[in-house]
Write a protein that holds these residues in place. Structure first.
Motif, PDB file in Angstrom:
ATOM      1  N   THR B  44       0.837  -1.207   0.000  1.00 45.56           N
ATOM      2  CA  THR B  44       0.000   0.000   0.000  1.00 45.56           C
ATOM      3  C   THR B  44       0.872   1.256   0.000  1.00 45.56           C
ATOM      4  O   THR B  44       0.612   2.201  -0.754  1.00 45.56           O
ATOM      5  CB  THR B  44      -0.931  -0.009   1.232  1.00 45.56           C
ATOM      6  OG1 THR B  44      -1.793  -1.137   1.135  1.00 45.56           O
ATOM      7  CG2 THR B  44      -1.765   1.253   1.306  1.00 45.56           C
ATOM      8  N   GLN B  82      -7.992   0.006  -1.127  1.00 44.62           N
ATOM      9  CA  GLN B  82      -8.495  -1.326  -0.775  1.00 44.62           C
ATOM     10  C   GLN B  82      -9.942  -1.251  -0.295  1.00 44.62           C
ATOM     11  O   GLN B  82     -10.783  -2.060  -0.688  1.00 44.62           O
ATOM     12  CB  GLN B  82      -7.608  -1.933   0.311  1.00 44.62           C
ATOM     13  CG  GLN B  82      -8.051  -3.314   0.715  1.00 44.62           C
ATOM     14  CD  GLN B  82      -7.031  -4.003   1.609  1.00 44.62           C
ATOM     15  OE1 GLN B  82      -5.919  -3.505   1.815  1.00 44.62           O
ATOM     16  NE2 GLN B  82      -7.399  -5.145   2.132  1.00 44.62           N
ATOM     17  N   ASP B 157      -5.185  -1.243  -5.201  1.00 45.05           N
ATOM     18  CA  ASP B 157      -4.708  -1.813  -3.936  1.00 45.05           C
ATOM     19  C   ASP B 157      -5.635  -2.941  -3.492  1.00 45.05           C
ATOM     20  O   ASP B 157      -6.737  -2.693  -3.012  1.00 45.05           O
ATOM     21  CB  ASP B 157      -4.634  -0.716  -2.862  1.00 45.05           C
ATOM     22  CG  ASP B 157      -3.839  -1.173  -1.639  1.00 45.05           C
ATOM     23  OD1 ASP B 157      -3.335  -2.316  -1.651  1.00 45.05           O
ATOM     24  OD2 ASP B 157      -3.721  -0.382  -0.682  1.00 45.05           O
ATOM     25  N   GLU B 158      -5.189  -4.153  -3.668  1.00 46.70           N
ATOM     26  CA  GLU B 158      -5.977  -5.346  -3.320  1.00 46.70           C
ATOM     27  C   GLU B 158      -7.443  -5.180  -3.689  1.00 46.70           C
ATOM     28  O   GLU B 158      -8.317  -5.227  -2.825  1.00 46.70           O
ATOM     29  CB  GLU B 158      -5.843  -5.641  -1.821  1.00 46.70           C
ATOM     30  CG  GLU B 158      -4.375  -5.634  -1.402  1.00 46.70           C
ATOM     31  CD  GLU B 158      -4.078  -6.538  -0.233  1.00 46.70           C
ATOM     32  OE1 GLU B 158      -4.834  -7.510  -0.026  1.00 46.70           O
ATOM     33  OE2 GLU B 158      -3.069  -6.282   0.451  1.00 46.70           O
TER      34      GLU B 158
HETATM   35 MG   LIG Z   1      -2.137  -2.919   2.018  1.00 53.55          MG
END
Ligand SMILES: [Mg+2]
Ligand SMILES: Nc1ncnc2c1ncn2[C@@H]1O[C@H](COP(=O)(O)OP(=O)(O)O)[C@@H](O)[C@H]1O
Lengths: 244, 239
Positions: B44, B82, B157-158
């Motif tokens: 991140t 995320q 991010d994910e």
């Molecule tokens: Mg992360």
């Protein structure tokens, strides 16, 4: 006359005064709304930019300003009244303004009283906006100004609540306006009670003087109107708080 | 392929902790580049640095050779968090946001918002309040919001970390489609190794703030250069 009769008589007379739109009572209500309303508008125009500046900008003396706001939120109204009075008396530093015992002085005192309150509550409303909202504005290409606008939108109900809290405090306060305004009504008599039309007499200051004069029904009428106003403001504030 | 982003000798420190060190990396135009690594590895943080959100302690990042005028660089990129933050407003206002701050014409905005919602499989929901969407829908709406202004680079991010398998598949399809149809460069952080197999072109393995290996997908899965990469990919790494 029993005490119950005494109260019932007072209430009946009070309702008569209200529903006959007694000019003395109306003028007092008008002064209250005018003074507290104006003070709230001016305080809002100061408090919201101030809260945003504190939240978004770095500047010298910021921490001191926050302390000032926090302290100001709990200031006793009589203290603010005394302070403003000492400033504006003819020999005081702001004596040239020549506003002792005027509505301008009352507006000034209430402005000083409620600006910290509105700023403080707005600050917490702004703080409650998640950092991720502001970061999202930036990732999507927004500027600092866009971030402020989006924060204002997200915190809008909290900020409205802050303004209403300020208005409620101003309407209910008596100490500051009594000292700087002097609870003045014109000479003569209107509507068969009290004195002439209000100059600097508000619902709260009039209740203190009418009660000490023993005019219970006038006090009850004024108290009833005051409670309706304050309650109305609180109900609105509650409504906005719940929308958050 | 043309180089789009270059990262040189990057270091990021939070407090006492060196979260990223000596990161050297090139991202090529039009590729899907995946960072993989266990949680806490610094994925991140690296994406935030690429979006010029954080200032590195050392080293630098260049986007097409530039590293100043951050607002302009950032406007050619998009970072999808995320857990996306949703504005308390309609889906339309959420998705249109990046176009509005760029002062785009109203008619074009309407069309682009419609197109973006189509791509993510949420057509016709413009008027709905965005905070009433389900988790998977919210993620896809945030995706639409991130691609609506045609960024040259999409940092993800994910993007599937909290989703059910059906939504994971949808998001992966969208990623491939955006790259294939628009040529968008994709930089993806994930700890989902099968996902990397399915969609990535190149892979970087991030362990404890260090980029231990950058390799093609084929390379990393068939003959990784670093023993720790091999252990991580085979799921033998305890973390
Ligand atoms: Mg992360
Ligand atoms: N703002 C921050 N302040 C302090 N430490 C942070 C901050 N952001 C991340 N970290 C730390 O940096 C390390 C890497 O975090 P992160 O980049 O979120 O890893 P990943 O995304 O790979 O899980 C973690 O140890 C985390 O605690």
């Amino acid at each position: 006359m029993s005490s119950a009769d005494f109260l019932i008589q007072g209430v009946i007379k009070a309702l008569e005064l209200i529903f006959s739109l007694n000019p003395y009572i109306l003028s007092i209500t008008g002064v209250s709304i005018q003074v507290s309303g104006t003070a709230t508008i001016l305080a809002t125009l100061t408090a919201i930019p101030l809260a945003f500046a504190i939240s978004f900008m770095h500047f010298r003396g910021k921490q001191g300003l926050i302390t000032l706001v926090n302290t100001g939120m709990g200031l006793p109204p009589v203290f603010v009244g005394l302070f403003v009075f000492l400033m504006i008396v003819p020999v005081g530093p702001a004596g040239f303004l020549n506003i002792v015992y005027t509505r301008k002085a009352m507006i000034l005192a209430q402005y000083i009283l409620i600006t910290p309150l509105i700023t403080g509550i707005s600050l917490s409303a702004i703080k409650a906006v998640p950092r991720s909202i502001i970061e999202t504005v930036f990732t999507l290409g927004g500027t600092q100004k866009d971030a402020v606008i989006e924060t204002l939108k997200e915190a809008r109900f909290g900020i409205i609540t802050a303004v209403l809290a300020g208005l409620g405090r101003a309407l209910a306060e008596v100490g500051a306006i009594l000292i700087v305004g002097g609870n003045i009504a014109r000479t003569g008599s209107v509507g068969g009670i009290g004195e002439g039309l209000s100059e600097t007499r508000t619902l709260t200051t009039a209740i203190t003087s009418e009660t000490s004069k023993g005019d219970i029904s006038t006090s009850i009428a004024l108290g009833f109107i005051l409670i309706c106003l304050v309650l109305g403001v609180n109900i609105l504030a509650n409504f906005f708080q719940r929308r958050e | 392929m043309e180089e789009l982003i270059r990262v040189e000798n990057l270091q990021k420190v939070f407090g006492e902790k060196e979260v990223l060190r000596n990161i050297d990396l090139k991202i090529l135009k039009g590729e899907i580049f995946a960072f993989i690594g266990p949680s806490g590895a610094g994925k991140t943080t690296l994406l935030r640095l690429l979006n010029f959100f954080e200032i590195p302690e050392k080293g630098n990042i260049r986007f097409r050779g530039m590293n100043s005028d951050i607002i302009n660089i950032r406007r050619r990129m998009s970072l999808l968090f995320q857990t996306p933050a949703i504005f308390n407003n309609s889906v339309f206002e959420n998705v249109a946001y990046g176009l509005k701050v760029r002062g785009i014409d109203k008619k074009i905005i309407d069309k682009k918002v419609g197109d973006a919602l189509n791509i993510v499989g949420l057509p016709g929901i413009e008027k709905q309040n965005a905070r009433t969407l389900s988790g998977g829908e919210a993620q896809r709406m945030a995706f639409a919001r991130a691609i609506v202004y045609d960024p040259q680079v999409l940092l993800l991010d994910e993007p599937t970390a909290n989703l059910d398998p059906a939504n994971v598949m949808k998001i992966e399809e969208i990623i491939k489609r955006i790259r294939n149809e628009r040529g968008t460069t994709i930089v993806l952080a994930t700890h989902n190794i099968p996902q990397v197999r399915r969609i990535a072109d190149r892979v970087g393995i991030l362990l404890n703030g260090e980029l231990i290996e950058v390799n093609s997908k084929v390379g990393i899965f068939s003959k990784p250069r670093d023993a720790r990469s091999e252990a991580f990919i085979n799921g033998e790494m305890i973390y």
